[in-house]
Design a protein around this motif. Structure first.
Motif, PDB file in Angstrom:
ATOM      1  N   GLU A 630       0.846  -1.183   0.000  1.00  0.00           N
ATOM      2  CA  GLU A 630       0.000   0.000   0.000  1.00  0.00           C
ATOM      3  C   GLU A 630       0.886   1.239   0.000  1.00  0.00           C
ATOM      4  O   GLU A 630       1.870   1.310   0.748  1.00  0.00           O
ATOM      5  CB  GLU A 630      -0.867  -0.023   1.262  1.00  0.00           C
ATOM      6  N   PHE A 631       0.521   2.200  -0.829  1.00  0.00           N
ATOM      7  CA  PHE A 631       1.339   3.409  -0.914  1.00  0.00           C
ATOM      8  C   PHE A 631       0.646   4.577  -0.241  1.00  0.00           C
ATOM      9  O   PHE A 631      -0.573   4.688  -0.265  1.00  0.00           O
ATOM     10  CB  PHE A 631       1.636   3.751  -2.371  1.00  0.00           C
ATOM     11  N   GLY A 632       1.459   5.451   0.331  1.00  0.00           N
ATOM     12  CA  GLY A 632       0.927   6.647   0.957  1.00  0.00           C
ATOM     13  C   GLY A 632       1.111   7.849   0.050  1.00  0.00           C
ATOM     14  O   GLY A 632       1.747   7.745  -1.002  1.00  0.00           O
ATOM     15  N   TRP A 633       0.562   8.980   0.478  1.00  0.00           N
ATOM     16  CA  TRP A 633       0.700  10.188  -0.356  1.00  0.00           C
ATOM     17  C   TRP A 633       2.155  10.546  -0.565  1.00  0.00           C
ATOM     18  O   TRP A 633       2.548  11.041  -1.621  1.00  0.00           O
ATOM     19  CB  TRP A 633      -0.065  11.358   0.269  1.00  0.00           C
ATOM     20  N   GLU A 634       2.981  10.296   0.477  1.00  0.00           N
ATOM     21  CA  GLU A 634       4.383  10.671   0.348  1.00  0.00           C
ATOM     22  C   GLU A 634       5.092   9.827  -0.701  1.00  0.00           C
ATOM     23  O   GLU A 634       6.029  10.296  -1.362  1.00  0.00           O
ATOM     24  CB  GLU A 634       5.105  10.585   1.700  1.00  0.00           C
ATOM     25  N   ASP A 635       4.639   8.604  -0.906  1.00  0.00           N
ATOM     26  CA  ASP A 635       5.226   7.766  -1.949  1.00  0.00           C
ATOM     27  C   ASP A 635       4.926   8.354  -3.331  1.00  0.00           C
ATOM     28  O   ASP A 635       5.796   8.455  -4.191  1.00  0.00           O
ATOM     29  CB  ASP A 635       4.670   6.340  -1.862  1.00  0.00           C
ATOM     30  N   ARG A 636       3.677   8.750  -3.495  1.00  0.00           N
ATOM     31  CA  ARG A 636       3.317   9.343  -4.796  1.00  0.00           C
ATOM     32  C   ARG A 636       3.959  10.708  -4.974  1.00  0.00           C
ATOM     33  O   ARG A 636       4.326  11.107  -6.072  1.00  0.00           O
ATOM     34  CB  ARG A 636       1.800   9.418  -4.938  1.00  0.00           C
ATOM     35  N   TRP A 637       4.117  11.400  -3.847  1.00  0.00           N
ATOM     36  CA  TRP A 637       4.754  12.724  -3.925  1.00  0.00           C
ATOM     37  C   TRP A 637       6.206  12.611  -4.399  1.00  0.00           C
ATOM     38  O   TRP A 637       6.628  13.328  -5.304  1.00  0.00           O
ATOM     39  CB  TRP A 637       4.709  13.417  -2.559  1.00  0.00           C
ATOM     40  N   ILE A 638       6.965  11.711  -3.804  1.00  0.00           N
ATOM     41  CA  ILE A 638       8.380  11.609  -4.185  1.00  0.00           C
ATOM     42  C   ILE A 638       8.500  11.112  -5.628  1.00  0.00           C
ATOM     43  O   ILE A 638       9.415  11.509  -6.357  1.00  0.00           O
ATOM     44  CB  ILE A 638       9.206  10.747  -3.192  1.00  0.00           C
ATOM     45  N   MET A 639       7.552  10.300  -6.051  1.00  0.00           N
ATOM     46  CA  MET A 639       7.545   9.866  -7.461  1.00  0.00           C
ATOM     47  C   MET A 639       7.336  11.061  -8.379  1.00  0.00           C
ATOM     48  O   MET A 639       7.953  11.174  -9.436  1.00  0.00           O
ATOM     49  CB  MET A 639       6.430   8.845  -7.686  1.00  0.00           C
ATOM     50  N   SER A 640       6.436  11.919  -7.970  1.00  0.00           N
ATOM     51  CA  SER A 640       6.144  13.096  -8.781  1.00  0.00           C
ATOM     52  C   SER A 640       7.371  14.000  -8.859  1.00  0.00           C
ATOM     53  O   SER A 640       7.757  14.496  -9.925  1.00  0.00           O
ATOM     54  CB  SER A 640       4.955  13.853  -8.172  1.00  0.00           C
ATOM     55  N   ARG A 641       8.016  14.192  -7.715  1.00  0.00           N
ATOM     56  CA  ARG A 641       9.223  15.019  -7.695  1.00  0.00           C
ATOM     57  C   ARG A 641      10.321  14.379  -8.547  1.00  0.00           C
ATOM     58  O   ARG A 641      11.033  15.060  -9.276  1.00  0.00           O
ATOM     59  CB  ARG A 641       9.740  15.208  -6.261  1.00  0.00           C
ATOM     60  N   LEU A 642      10.446  13.072  -8.436  1.00  0.00           N
ATOM     61  CA  LEU A 642      11.459  12.346  -9.207  1.00  0.00           C
ATOM     62  C   LEU A 642      11.258  12.554 -10.705  1.00  0.00           C
ATOM     63  O   LEU A 642      12.189  12.845 -11.442  1.00  0.00           O
ATOM     64  CB  LEU A 642      11.402  10.858  -8.868  1.00  0.00           C
ATOM     65  N   ALA A 643       9.995  12.413 -11.113  1.00  0.00           N
ATOM     66  CA  ALA A 643       9.703  12.575 -12.539  1.00  0.00           C
ATOM     67  C   ALA A 643      10.044  13.994 -12.993  1.00  0.00           C
ATOM     68  O   ALA A 643      10.633  14.205 -14.057  1.00  0.00           O
ATOM     69  CB  ALA A 643       8.231  12.273 -12.805  1.00  0.00           C
ATOM     70  N   ARG A 644       9.701  14.957 -12.154  1.00  0.00           N
ATOM     71  CA  ARG A 644       9.953  16.358 -12.504  1.00  0.00           C
ATOM     72  C   ARG A 644      11.452  16.614 -12.595  1.00  0.00           C
ATOM     73  O   ARG A 644      11.947  17.232 -13.535  1.00  0.00           O
ATOM     74  CB  ARG A 644       9.319  17.253 -11.445  1.00  0.00           C
ATOM     75  N   ARG A 645      12.176  16.138 -11.614  1.00  0.00           N
ATOM     76  CA  ARG A 645      13.618  16.381 -11.572  1.00  0.00           C
ATOM     77  C   ARG A 645      14.340  15.643 -12.698  1.00  0.00           C
ATOM     78  O   ARG A 645      15.320  16.163 -13.245  1.00  0.00           O
ATOM     79  CB  ARG A 645      14.182  15.927 -10.230  1.00  0.00           C
ATOM     80  N   ALA A 646      13.871  14.454 -13.018  1.00  0.00           N
ATOM     81  CA  ALA A 646      14.512  13.696 -14.101  1.00  0.00           C
ATOM     82  C   ALA A 646      14.369  14.458 -15.418  1.00  0.00           C
ATOM     83  O   ALA A 646      15.308  14.540 -16.215  1.00  0.00           O
ATOM     84  CB  ALA A 646      13.903  12.306 -14.210  1.00  0.00           C
ATOM     85  N   ALA A 647      13.191  15.039 -15.610  1.00  0.00           N
ATOM     86  CA  ALA A 647      12.962  15.803 -16.843  1.00  0.00           C
ATOM     87  C   ALA A 647      13.853  17.040 -16.870  1.00  0.00           C
ATOM     88  O   ALA A 647      14.471  17.364 -17.888  1.00  0.00           O
ATOM     89  CB  ALA A 647      11.492  16.200 -16.957  1.00  0.00           C
ATOM     90  N   GLU A 648      13.934  17.699 -15.724  1.00  0.00           N
ATOM     91  CA  GLU A 648      14.796  18.890 -15.632  1.00  0.00           C
ATOM     92  C   GLU A 648      16.238  18.522 -15.943  1.00  0.00           C
ATOM     93  O   GLU A 648      16.931  19.216 -16.681  1.00  0.00           O
ATOM     94  CB  GLU A 648      14.772  19.440 -14.197  1.00  0.00           C
ATOM     95  N   LEU A 649      16.673  17.429 -15.354  1.00  0.00           N
ATOM     96  CA  LEU A 649      18.049  16.988 -15.532  1.00  0.00           C
ATOM     97  C   LEU A 649      18.366  16.777 -17.017  1.00  0.00           C
ATOM     98  O   LEU A 649      19.384  17.254 -17.523  1.00  0.00           O
ATOM     99  CB  LEU A 649      18.275  15.689 -14.765  1.00  0.00           C
ATOM    100  N   GLY A 650      17.475  16.073 -17.691  1.00  0.00           N
ATOM    101  CA  GLY A 650      17.684  15.827 -19.118  1.00  0.00           C
ATOM    102  C   GLY A 650      17.819  17.127 -19.888  1.00  0.00           C
ATOM    103  O   GLY A 650      18.695  17.278 -20.735  1.00  0.00           O
ATOM    104  N   GLY A 651      16.961  18.076 -19.553  1.00  0.00           N
ATOM    105  CA  GLY A 651      17.014  19.377 -20.226  1.00  0.00           C
ATOM    106  C   GLY A 651      18.350  20.063 -19.985  1.00  0.00           C
ATOM    107  O   GLY A 651      18.942  20.633 -20.904  1.00  0.00           O
ATOM    108  N   HIS A 652      18.824  19.997 -18.779  1.00  0.00           N
ATOM    109  CA  HIS A 652      20.084  20.665 -18.459  1.00  0.00           C
ATOM    110  C   HIS A 652      21.266  20.007 -19.157  1.00  0.00           C
ATOM    111  O   HIS A 652      22.171  20.699 -19.623  1.00  0.00           O
ATOM    112  CB  HIS A 652      20.306  20.664 -16.944  1.00  0.00           C
TER     113      HIS A 652
END
Length: 906
Positions: A630-652
């Motif tokens: 079972e996942f909590g909100w914080e699990d989905r939150w860190i996934m969301s941040r991860l996805a955002r940061r990964a995209a940023e990283l690629g751009g940089h």
RNA sequence: GGGCGAAUAGCUCAGUUGGUUAGAGCGCCUGCCUUACAAGCAGGAGGUCGCAGGUUCAAGUCCUGCUUCGCCCACCA
């Protein structure tokens, strides 16, 4: 579960993986592979010595790009090679021999070259070791040396073709001569050094008597070689002096007064002594006026027989004696202090002597024209862009390139002279006989070619040119060239010209220019200055990962870096943080109920088709995350941040912003993953069961993904942790990463989580202000105002607010009352009260809130003023106005809240 | 002589096409050895963005001039 050592020991880990990567041939190119090629050529280091921090920077950038592209599924060729570095190597070998009391000339050419090769072997190995220690993922199986037979053949081929085209010619001309190295050098190898010298005024009497002309010179000793005195044709005295002759002092030579545009009438006396043998300007004047040069200084910088009593003197001593002689004859009129630049040989620092000699030259104008075009059309793009202008201005003013060197170590010029008929034979291979007279007394030109005459072919000569090889077809043009701005003229520009001429295409589409690494005094780090720490030593102390990360973080594009080893602490701390986070995640005692990562029989890696942490887990580890999680909100939150940061990283990375890329990784991993997520996950872990398994799966999936994203910058530590996380997944250096699915993004959740963090921080702030012991649990009341649905929004955060802010009794309600004797904080949309059971110092509290109020009031007035300004509302874009209105509402809410709290205190 | 770059917190530096309250690391102050990390955690102080004008509703960001430092180029006798 495997366990990481308690203490992070980079040296051991890095050694281990260097060997593993090599043994498994992870970086060896499979030329047959179908993937899109990505090619970088390593700027071949000189074999003169060891690498500097500057090399470490360039190497890290290249390695980062190569590893990134490899993970993205490109077929990466990072071509290894080293440069024979003609003058530099010959110089160091000569010096080393001299230390043993052996002179180069006594040894002879053949034996001397053997010494050079021995030197090459030794330093080659050292450089390989350094590059390995840095983690460079070079393909050593294709290593090339600039004197290798294949490359040498390419050099000769190019010489012959250019000669046939009439672009290479031999001429007696005035060149930059280094009296110490005994060779000609190119214009680019001359460094001008600002020097305080003297300007000497010397009187030259008219041959017929009755007066004199006074010339100004910084080099009086060359007057012995004067052939004329020149004035500007527009000079007022011109008419009267036409046809006059002068008597050159100390020699009695009769020389004419001539007129030439090159003379600046405003400089000195307006009279220029003309010395075609020892000054480039004068040489040209001499040509224009058909004046034969008189050579007075020899190739060693000594006065020659022509100078009579000065013969044999060194040029410096000669200056003193000539001045003394002139003084004695009363012809030295004046001596002024004078600041000017003097050319020095960039390799040895010796003052250059302009010298007339027979050399080989390459006509550059025709080669440069297409090189200018491709840059203007953007087919070769410089990053940062301004280097493009520097390139263009050099190309547009290009001069012929003196390519012959009076050295032994290098590519021998492929020209033979017939001893019988004096025919000149230019050929790729040694000719058997003279094609003209059949004579066999052929002697090869004694000279070698400028080192850059082999390096300029470097994008294609190591790949088998002039044959039309498969490698050339697949990997040329290369993708990016990474190098320093100081060799744009030496190398980058010439590679562009060579590639366009011989390959018919650009050698690379992007040139990334790194900053120059300087010491804390601002001097460029170099071997000759000895001010660069050996990268190996830094790596030995802090690890290559820490060093690499620091270099990337500290190098905004085009900016020089003031390097100091203490700066590596940033990377060192970060590596340590990564290590400990991994230790924590791996050490969690949770029965995951899933197959070991990558185990045989585990379900095949599904495409990550949803934002679920379980899917990400499966995708990167190749095994199902197991049932009953079972996942909590914080699990989905860190996934969301991860996805955002990964995209940023690629751009940089795609825009070569390695500093931004590093910051993105750092902020994500340290602040989001460690500070917030891992702390939050402790609550779930405590809860046990499905929630604990959910947290563990998420923690591992995000850790694993972080290792992937960090790997190009910090290859060793990530590889080590990866091997623990996914022991059967193979090396990370060879891992192909599809990316973090966009579905993980959840903007709304991120906004709510930010709100949660604001609340936690506010409570922590209150606690600290009132000296509540960190471990002590308190109760808290959050007043959410009326009817904005905030309590519902905050509901899922209750447990975690309790955990992170150490609150054991939390009331969240619309319009909750402030408990008596409590302290309060006003946020933008809620008020927080902490009942402190009478320990509050009202005065301290008043002071604190008063400061807050003052600050928010100031801000509020600023925004209010803006909104009241009709011109702003009228002219600014509506979304900006809207945004300002929202800000105003938030701030005035907060302001009122703080004011009210303050009032309540009395 | 021409061109380029830099000047932002005590230090080293970010700040992308002008638009929330200018950020980070180190250093500093306060409190914590909270069992991943003291190379750490939590909180905090600290900035008239080199100077002077200008453009704009709005300037650290754009324009002009100036100052200081650094670099490159040029046939600086």
């Amino acid at each position: 579960m495997p366990e990481l050592e308690k203490v992070y020991n980079p040296v051991e880990i890095e050694k281990k993986w260097t060997v593993v990567w090599r043994e498994r041939k992870v970086f060896t190119l499979d030329a047959q592979a179908a993937e899109t090629p990505f090619t970088i050529i390593l700027p071949p280091p000189n074999i003169t010595g060891s690498l500097t921090v500057g090399h470490a920077l360039g190497t890290t950038v290249q390695d980062l790009l190569c590893r990134w592209k490899r993970m993205k599924g490109f077929n990466v060729l990072w071509l290894a090679g080293m440069d024979h570095a003609g003058i530099a190597t010959q110089k160091v070998v000569e010096r080393a021999l001299l230390d043993q009391g052996i002179s180069k000339d006594a040894l002879g050419r053949e034996k001397f070259l053997e010494e050079c090769w021995r030197w090459k072997e030794k330093y080659h190995d050292r450089i390989v070791e350094q590059l390995g220690a840095l983690g460079a993922s070079l393909d050593w199986s294709r290593e090339t040396f600039t004197l290798d037979p294949g490359v040498s053949r390419a050099v000769r081929e190019v010489f012959v073709r250019l000669h046939r085209k009439g672009l290479i010619y031999r001429d007696r001309y005035i060149v930059n001569w280094c009296p110490s190295c005994g060779t000609a050098i190119s214009d680019e190898e001359v460094d001008f050094v600002e020097t305080h010298g003297k300007l000497y005024y010397i009187a030259y009497p008219f041959a017929e008597g009755g007066g004199e002309l006074v010339v100004g010179t910084t080099r009086p000793e060359t007057m012995l070689g004067d052939v004329a005195v020149a004035m500007h044709p527009g000079d007022k005295r011109a008419g009267a002096l036409e046809g006059k002759m002068l008597e050159l002092p100390l020699t009695g030579r009769i020389i004419p007064v001539i007129f030439d545009e090159a003379v600046d009438p405003a400089f000195g006396t307006g009279c220029l002594k003309v010395t075609p043998g020892h000054d480039a300007t004068d040489f040209l004047i001499g040509l224009r006026h058909r004046l034969d040069p008189v050579v007075v200084i020899d190739r060693e910088g000594k006065m020659n027989a022509e100078t009579g009593r000065f013969a044999g003197l060194d040029r410096r001593e000669a200056r003193k004696q000539v001045l003394a002689a002139l003084e004695e004859q009363g012809l030295l009129r004046k001596v002024d202090d004078y600041e000017h630049s003097i050319g020095h040989h960039d390799r040895c620092g010796t003052a250059i002597e302009p010298y007339i000699s027979r050399q080989w030259f390459l006509r550059m104008k025709t080669l440069a024209a297409p090189g200018i075009e491709v840059a203007k059309r953007g087919e070769v793009a410089f990053t940062p862009e301004r280097w493009g202008n520097i390139y263009l201005s050099w190309m547009e003013n290009i001069r012929d390139w003196c390519i012959s060197r009076q050295l032994w170590w290098g590519h021998r010029i492929p020209v033979w002279y017939c001893g019988d008929c004096e025919e000149t034979i230019v050929a790729v291979d040694v000719p058997a006989s003279c094609p003209k007279c059949r004579g066999t007394k052929l002697a090869q030109d004694e000279d070698v070619l400028d080192t850059w005459f082999s390096s300029w072919l470097w994008t294609f000569s190591p790949m088998g040119w002039p044959e039309k090889t498969k490698d050339l077809e697949a990997f040329h043009p290369t993708s990016v060239l990474v190098t320093g701005g100081d060799i744009i003229f030496f190398w980058v520009a010439r590679m562009i010209m060579a590639s366009l001429e011989f390959m018919g295409e650009v050698p690379f589409s992007t040139v990334y220019i790194t900053g120059i690494v300087r010491d804390t005094k601002g001097r460029k780090m170099s071997k000759s200055l000895g001010n660069s720490p050996d990268p190996i030593d830094i790596i030995g102390r802090t690890g290559a990962d820490a060093f690499r990360f620091t270099l990337m973080m500290l190098s905004p594009p085009g900016q020089d870096i003031m390097f100091d080893e203490s700066k590596v602490d940033v990377g060192k701390h970060f590596a340590n943080k990564i290590w400990n986070a991994a230790r924590f995640v791996l050490g969690q005692e949770v029965e995951l109920g899933c197959a070991e990562a990558g185990a045989p029989g585990a379900s095949p890696a599904p495409a990550p088709d949803s934002g679920s942490p379980a899917r990400l887990y499966e995708s990167i580890f190749g095994s199902a995350a197991g049932p009953d999680i079972e996942f909590g909100w914080e699990d989905r939150w860190i996934m969301s941040r991860l996805a955002r940061r990964a995209a940023e990283l690629g751009g940089h990375i795609d825009t070569y912003r390695f500093d931004e890329a590093s910051r993105t990784l750092y902020d994500f991993f340290w602040h989001e993953y460690c500070d917030w997520y891992l702390e939050l996950s402790k609550a779930a872990a405590r809860q046990g069961g499905a929630r604990a398994r959910g947290a563990a799966v998420t923690a591992r999936a995000v850790l694993g993904t972080s290792m992937i994203l960090l790997h190009p910058t910090m290859p060793f530590i990530t590889e080590e942790i990866w091997s623990m996380l996914a022991p059967r997944r193979g090396v990370l250096a060879g891992y192909r990463f599809p990316g973090v699915p966009e579905r993980c993004l959840d903007e709304e959740l991120e906004a709510d989580a930010a709100f949660f963090m604001e609340i936690v921080s506010a409570i922590r702030n209150l606690r600290q202000s009132f000296n509540i012991p960190p471990g002590k649990l308190v109760s808290a009341v959050i007043n959410c105002g009326k009817g904005r649905g905030i309590p519902a929004r905050l509901d899922r955060f209750r447990e975690q607010i309790g955990l992170l802010a150490k609150v054991d009794d939390l009331v969240v309600a619309d319009g909750a009352a402030k408990p008596p004797g409590s302290v309060a904080a006003g946020l933008s949309s809620v008020e927080i009260y902490l009942p402190l059971r009478g320990v509050v110092d009202i005065e301290v509290e008043k002071k604190r809130l008063g400061r807050d109020l003052e600050k928010i009031t100031r801000e509020c007035e600023k925004v209010e003023g803006r909104l009241k300004d009709a011109r702003f509302v009228e002219k600014a874009p509506s979304d900006v106005v809207e945004q300002e209105k929202n800000r105003y509402n938030e701030m005035s809410d907060k302001k009122q809240r703080i004011a009210r709290i303050l009032e309540d205190l009395g």
